[in-house]
Write an enzyme that holds these catalytic residues in place. Structure first.
Site, PDB file in Angstrom:
ATOM      1  CD1 TRP A  82      -0.968  -7.090  -3.741  1.00  0.00           C
ATOM      2  CD2 TRP A  82      -3.301  -7.881  -4.591  1.00  0.00           C
ATOM      3  NE1 TRP A  82      -0.575  -7.526  -4.573  1.00  0.00           N
ATOM      4  CE2 TRP A  82      -1.441  -8.385  -5.045  1.00  0.00           C
ATOM      5  CE3 TRP A  82      -3.505  -8.504  -4.840  1.00  0.00           C
ATOM      6  CZ2 TRP A  82      -1.827  -9.471  -6.205  1.00  0.00           C
ATOM      7  CZ3 TRP A  82      -3.844  -9.327  -6.313  1.00  0.00           C
ATOM      8  CH2 TRP A  82      -2.293 -10.401  -6.138  1.00  0.00           C
ATOM      9  CG  HIS A 136     -10.623 -11.041   0.374  1.00  0.00           C
ATOM     10  ND1 HIS A 136     -10.070  -9.277   1.179  1.00  0.00           N
ATOM     11  CD2 HIS A 136     -11.424  -9.487  -0.225  1.00  0.00           C
ATOM     12  CE1 HIS A 136     -10.812  -8.891   0.767  1.00  0.00           C
ATOM     13  NE2 HIS A 136     -12.166  -9.041   0.555  1.00  0.00           N
ATOM     14  CG  ASP A 170      -6.526  -2.982   6.191  1.00  0.00           C
ATOM     15  OD1 ASP A 170      -7.137  -3.466   5.722  1.00  0.00           O
ATOM     16  OD2 ASP A 170      -6.114  -1.641   6.792  1.00  0.00           O
ATOM     17  CG  ASN A 185      -6.731  -8.946   1.670  1.00  0.00           C
ATOM     18  OD1 ASN A 185      -5.477  -8.794   2.078  1.00  0.00           O
ATOM     19  ND2 ASN A 185      -7.395  -9.962   1.719  1.00  0.00           N
ATOM     20  CG  LEU A 204       1.845 -21.116  14.678  1.00  0.00           C
ATOM     21  CD1 LEU A 204       2.612 -20.009  15.474  1.00  0.00           C
ATOM     22  CD2 LEU A 204       1.670 -21.347  13.443  1.00  0.00           C
TER      23      LEU A 204
HETATM   24  C1  IPE Z   1      -9.228  -4.705  10.100  1.00  0.00           C
HETATM   25  O1  IPE Z   1     -10.244  -3.912   8.638  1.00  0.00           O
HETATM   26  C2  IPE Z   1     -10.456  -6.055   9.947  1.00  0.00           C
HETATM   27  C3  IPE Z   1      -9.805  -7.228   9.084  1.00  0.00           C
HETATM   28  C4  IPE Z   1      -8.321  -6.980   8.727  1.00  0.00           C
HETATM   29  C5  IPE Z   1     -10.644  -8.055   9.151  1.00  0.00           C
HETATM   30  P1  IPE Z   1     -10.378  -3.108   7.862  1.00  0.00           P
HETATM   31  O2  IPE Z   1      -9.909  -3.107   6.288  1.00  0.00           O
HETATM   32  O3  IPE Z   1     -12.130  -3.309   8.461  1.00  0.00           O
HETATM   33  O4  IPE Z   1     -10.324  -1.716   8.846  1.00  0.00           O
HETATM   34  P2  IPE Z   1     -11.028  -0.124   8.681  1.00  0.00           P
HETATM   35  O5  IPE Z   1     -12.384   0.094   8.655  1.00  0.00           O
HETATM   36  O6  IPE Z   1     -10.716   0.499   7.460  1.00  0.00           O
HETATM   37  O7  IPE Z   1     -10.518   0.537  10.750  1.00  0.00           O
HETATM   38  C1  IPE Z   2      -8.478  -6.936   4.933  1.00  0.00           C
HETATM   39  O1  IPE Z   2      -8.436  -5.935   3.694  1.00  0.00           O
HETATM   40  C2  IPE Z   2      -9.475  -7.700   4.552  1.00  0.00           C
HETATM   41  C3  IPE Z   2     -10.308  -8.101   5.319  1.00  0.00           C
HETATM   42  C4  IPE Z   2     -11.388  -6.785   5.848  1.00  0.00           C
HETATM   43  C5  IPE Z   2     -11.610  -8.777   5.676  1.00  0.00           C
HETATM   44  P1  IPE Z   2      -9.176  -5.072   2.946  1.00  0.00           P
HETATM   45  O2  IPE Z   2     -10.571  -6.024   2.273  1.00  0.00           O
HETATM   46  O3  IPE Z   2      -9.041  -4.313   4.000  1.00  0.00           O
HETATM   47  O4  IPE Z   2      -8.590  -4.038   2.074  1.00  0.00           O
HETATM   48  P2  IPE Z   2      -8.819  -3.048   1.916  1.00  0.00           P
HETATM   49  O5  IPE Z   2      -8.350  -2.173   3.525  1.00  0.00           O
HETATM   50  O6  IPE Z   2     -10.229  -2.350   0.905  1.00  0.00           O
HETATM   51  O7  IPE Z   2      -7.154  -2.316   0.600  1.00  0.00           O
HETATM   52 MG    MG Z   3      -9.504  -2.130   5.062  1.00  0.00          MG
END
Ligand code: IPE
Ligand code: IPE
Ligand code: MG
Length: 250
Positions: A24, A36, A19, A21, A130
């Site tokens: 960042w 991403h 989580d 991305n 792995l």
């Molecule tokens: C959880 O991340 C799912 C993945 C990393 C694929 P999210 O960013 O979607 O989670 P919530 O919705 O904030 O809990």
């Molecule tokens: C996780 O990063 C990746 C996916 C859920 C695909 P996010 O896209 O949720 O990044 P934030 O949480 O918005 O920073």
């Molecule tokens: Mg997220």
């Protein structure tokens, strides 16, 4: 070595919610999708380090069943990124003896993506290094529900009296031991419908690092934290310590 005491044991199975991305990228005044793209590099580094450390199973949450709620452009970008990553990385994974599997409800993915997934799984099926699992369109509740349905089909005559041991083989990751270590980057402290059943006794590790900046050294740090934990599984600390001492003399 017994995995019940942590100590020097490397986790057999690490499960990660990747989580942060979007944040960042936003901090760098870039579009979320740039995060991403950068996140794929972190995946590469973490896979490499886990293989080097002798971790048996690494499971990465790439797309949740709830992530369809995101703007269509972001969802499309993530799907294209998944396709691209499979096209570009699978041969290298294979050369490194890594076995790739994808878990989740693949029914909503475009045929091209499903085909790439199936081909990658078939190509790497015989590998003994792995075990890398990508959870895509995965939800812990979906997993439990599909397992219940399959369990009921396997025992059409039975109405009740099922055991946990009868359900577990129908979960989508039945091939792996339950995770020893769960990592979530990005600062949030929640499970977000990841492996609900399987995380019952997993050690949880949360870090503020955003996924694109996570790397091999960060994995080492998480493993170190894991090794300082005492896993009691309901027993007392004294019981765990005497069992470990007995195990060492065996
Ligand atoms: C959880 O991340 C799912 C993945 C990393 C694929 P999210 O960013 O979607 O989670 P919530 O919705 O904030 O809990
Ligand atoms: C996780 O990063 C990746 C996916 C859920 C695909 P996010 O896209 O949720 O990044 P934030 O949480 O918005 O920073
Ligand atoms: Mg997220």
């Amino acid at each position: 070595m017994s995995s019940s005491t942590g100590t020097s044991a490397v986790p057999r199975h690490i499960a990660i919610i990747m989580d942060g991305n979007g944040r960042w990228a936003r901090r760098r005044f870039m579009p979320r999708v740039a995060g991403h793209r950068k996140g794929v590099e972190a995946v590469r580094a973490v896979v490499k380090r886990c293989a080097e450390r002798g971790v048996g199973y690494l499971t990465l949450f790439a797309f949740s069943s709830e992530n369809w709620r995101r703007p269509a452009e972001e969802v499309n970008f993530l799907m294209q990124l998944f396709v691209r990553a499979l096209e570009d990385e699978v041969v290298r994974l294979h050369e490194n003896g890594i076995r790739l599997r994808v878990v989740g409800d693949l029914g909503r993915f475009e045929p091209r993506l499903v085909e790439l997934i199936r081909n990658a799984e078939a190509l790497t099926e015989g590998n003994t290094g792995l075990n890398l699992t990508i959870a895509a369109n995965y939800g812990g509740r979906w997993d439990i529900l599909q397992a219940v349905e399959r369990m009921l089909k396997a025992h059409p005559e039975r109405r009740d009296g099922f055991t946990e041991q009868e359900l577990a083989p129908h979960l989508s990751m039945a091939y792996a031991p339950e995770p020893d270590l769960f990592i979530r980057t990005g600062g949030e402290q929640r499970i977000s419908n990841f492996l609900l059943w399987q995380l019952a006794y997993t050690e949880l590790y949360f870090t503020d690092s955003l996924w694109p900046e996570f790397n091999g050294a960060a994995i080492d740090e998480a493993i170190k934290s894991y090794q300082q934990r005492e896993r009691r599984f309901g027993r007392t600390s004294e019981q765990v310590q005497s069992a470990a001492a007995a195990g060492q003399h065996a």
